[in-house]
Design an enzyme around this catalytic site. Structure first.
Site, PDB file in Angstrom:
ATOM      1  CD  GLU A 494      -2.808  -1.118   2.481  1.00  0.00           C
ATOM      2  OE1 GLU A 494      -2.631  -0.206   3.331  1.00  0.00           O
ATOM      3  OE2 GLU A 494      -3.707  -1.977   2.584  1.00  0.00           O
ATOM      4  CG  HIS A 517      -5.982   0.011   5.005  1.00  0.00           C
ATOM      5  ND1 HIS A 517      -4.794  -0.645   5.139  1.00  0.00           N
ATOM      6  CD2 HIS A 517      -6.695  -0.294   6.121  1.00  0.00           C
ATOM      7  CE1 HIS A 517      -4.761  -1.324   6.273  1.00  0.00           C
ATOM      8  NE2 HIS A 517      -5.913  -1.121   6.883  1.00  0.00           N
TER       9      HIS A 517
END
Length: 634
Positions: A494, A517
């Site tokens: 990420e 997220h």
């Protein structure tokens, strides 16, 4: 006054902007001028006069008379402020009530303010009425304030030095305040030391002539050696919070007296190594990694707080080996994740995402084909912890049939049914959702074999951890039609910040919802996480409480009361407790209470002892074989 030893100071405290966070006359202005058409103009003038007097540019007596003339004050206004004055106590005063109570016989309050307002707080701090020296308001028969008692020296210039000299106090005398009239006490020779108190306001002219500057009571008491001789002032404990942690955490920690620095983004390993030097407490979310290498450079680290659910980004064993306590917020964002999971299920069942994209392209595709209700469908939950179990209850309320699979024994809620084999859950479920933790053993636990065993056309959700799913296998299952859709909120890799690019094999696929997220990223959840994790940190720092600590033995402790608390973290090896008790006995220390808790790696001993002991007496405790970290609390 009680006789004092020669080197024991008498403390003389100002009131406004020192013991309380307000200026009394400005607070009274808010009450007395409410509804007056020129209220703002008069309040501004009062504030201006206050600053002129506090900075020494206008005589205090003259400033007082001018401000009273602007107020139109009545008895009920004074009584209203007095009723709420306890709520206005400075944060560090509230933290140190015990000091005031224990030392009330050598503490005076000296203020140009008013006795009626000061009295309630003085009583709460245990300070006798004859130790409160302030102006006395004069009222007419209708309860209007007509002025102050002119016979009181505090109503005139240089009133504070005059009052101090008249008391014939035993020296040394320490004066603490924020204004020029406090500085005048020392400059006149009526006091031996003057501390400019800057927790509420810092006035340059006052700071310039001060013997020392204190930004809190903790700092002052430490400097004077009266806070427990070796207690560490809280504002010298440095906290670093990364990744845009909610302001509620900063507010709570600063209110407790700690120094907090914040950074919006995550830090890579090299940057974190540089930033962590001198840091006592580190706060992170999910994107900063606290590795063994980082910990090797953490020269002062006491605790790490993960302002999130997971702790897989932290080397817990390395932290335990260094005596660094690790806390997280395992339940605070549960509801937010559950609601997003439910929303994603409904959106996927109704094919909302693809239909919305078509609408933005100007395509009108009104059709019921492939659009289904969640009612009557089977939901398979993998991981039945806080999130999985709450999702189970809400899904049932929507009319879904719920199955769950978990390696641990879990109590089934409602009509949910536990299945013993994962394959059975996959074969029966119309929707499969993952809610397992991020431990290393869970890496790629869901891959090609698992997707192949799911019902053809079933939906898949991952709002847990990115590394637990083989995303290449997920992409292939979607392309082949084995899966009817997927919603993914977490990814193996990420971006560290919002400005960094994102890439994934799932980008561009039909019937796929991707979110960055944000499962726990609601305003409510982030505030709850901030408050929970901050409270865990404060409990550990202030009293040694390790409740909810994920890498040290959990011990729930009360506040330290009229004692020193010794905190000893050590390797779990034979003989440590015996050596501790031997050292305490040889030092002649009186043990008021003792707690011991161990796990397979670490032991944690908490010992409350009397205050009276020599500093050398505790050195032996640090040298006991197996000692990892030693700390004292007052």
């Amino acid at each position: 006054m009680t006789s004092l030893i020669a080197d024991t100071p008498v403390f003389v405290f100002d009131f406004d902007s020192t013991l309380v966070r307000i200026e009394t006359l400005e607070a009274l202005a808010e009450l007395s001028l409410a509804g007056a058409p020129d209220a703002e103009e008069r309040k501004a003038k009062i504030a201006e006069l206050t600053e002129l007097a506090m900075n020494g540019h206008l005589g205090f007596g003259e400033a007082l008379q001018q401000r009273l003339a602007l107020l139109g004050l009545r008895r009920e206004h004074v009584e209203t402020l007095a009723d709420r004055i306890l709520d206005e106590a400075s944060a560090s005063v509230r933290r140190n009530v015990d000091f005031f109570e224990r030392n009330a016989d050598r503490i005076y309050i000296l203020s140009g303010g008013f006795t009626e307002v000061i009295a309630p707080l003085a009583a709460r701090l245990g300070i006798a009425p004859d130790h409160v020296l302030a102006n006395e308001l004069v009222y007419d028969d209708d309860g209007r304030v007509t002025g102050v008692n002119e016979a009181n020296p505090l109503a005139r210039e240089n009133g504070k030095p005059t009052v101090i000299n008249s008391l014939n106090l035993q020296r040394p005398i320490v004066i603490v305040g924020d204004g020029w009239n406090d500085a005048e006490v020392k400059l006149s020779g009526a006091a031996d030391r003057f501390y400019a108190f800057t927790e509420i306001v810092a006035r340059p002219k006052v700071v310039e002539v001060a013997d020392a500057v204190s930004s809190s009571m903790d700092e002052l008491l430490f400097a004077e050696g009266v806070s427990g001789r070796w207690s560490y002032p809280r504002n010298r404990i440095k906290m670093l919070l990364l990744e845009n942690i909610h302001p509620a955490a900063v507010e709570r920690l600063e209110e407790a007296g700690y120094s907090v620095e914040t950074l919006k983004g995550a830090l890579d390993e090299d940057d974190l190594i540089e930033a962590i030097k001198g840091v006592h407490v580190l706060g992170i979310r999910s994107k900063s990694t606290v590795s063994k290498r980082v910990l090797e450079h953490a020269d002062r680290l006491m605790a790490v707080a993960a302002f999130c659910i997971g702790t897989n980004q932290i080397d817990l064993e390395a932290c335990a080996d260094k005596g660094v306590a690790v806390f997280n917020a395992p339940f605070s964002n549960t509801r937010s994740v559950v609601e997003l999971a439910l929303g994603m299920m409904i959106v996927m069942m109704r094919d909302v995402a693809d239909k919305s994209r078509q609408m933005h392209q100007g395509i009108w595709n009104k059709s019921a084909t492939g659009s289904r209700e969640v009612r009557g469908k089977t939901l398979g939950i993998i991981g039945y912890g806080a999130i999985g179990s709450q999702l189970s209850v809400l899904a049932e309320n929507l009319g879904m049939r719920v199955l769950f699979y978990d390696l641990s024994e879990r109590l089934a809620l409602g009509n949910a049914r536990r299945v013993r084999k994962l394959d059975d859950l996959l074969a029966e479920s119309d929707v499969v959702t993952l809610h397992v933790d991020g431990r290393k053993d869970n890496a790629n636990i869901f891959g090609r074999d698992q997707f192949a065993k799911m019902k053809h056309g079933a939906l898949f959700l991952n709002l847990a951890r990115g590394h637990i799913v083989d995303v290449e296998a997920l992409a292939d299952a979607l392309k082949s039609g084995q899966l009817g859709g997927a919603a993914v909120d977490v990814f193996p890799e990420e971006p560290r910040t919002n400005s960094d690019p994102f890439d994934s094999p799932l980008i561009g696929l039909d019937k796929v919802i991707l979110t960055p997220h944000v499962g726990g990223s609601t305003e409510e959840a982030q505030e709850a996480i901030a408050e929970f994790a901050a409270e865990r940190l404060l409990n550990y720092l202030n009293r040694g409480d390790t409740t909810f600590c994920v890498n040290l033995p959990n011990v729930q402790l009360s506040e330290v009361s009229r004692a020193h608390r010794l905190l000893h973290i050590h390797k779990n090896q034979p003989g440590v407790l015996a050596e501790l008790n031997r050292a305490l006995s040889e030092a002649g220390l009186n043990i008021l209470g003792q707690h011991l808790k161990t796990d397979e790696r670490t032991g944690y001993v908490i010992i409350d002892v009397d205050r009276d002991y020599d500093r050398e007496a505790v050195k032996a405790l640090k040298q006991i074989p197996g000692t990892v970290k030693f700390r004292m609390l007052h």
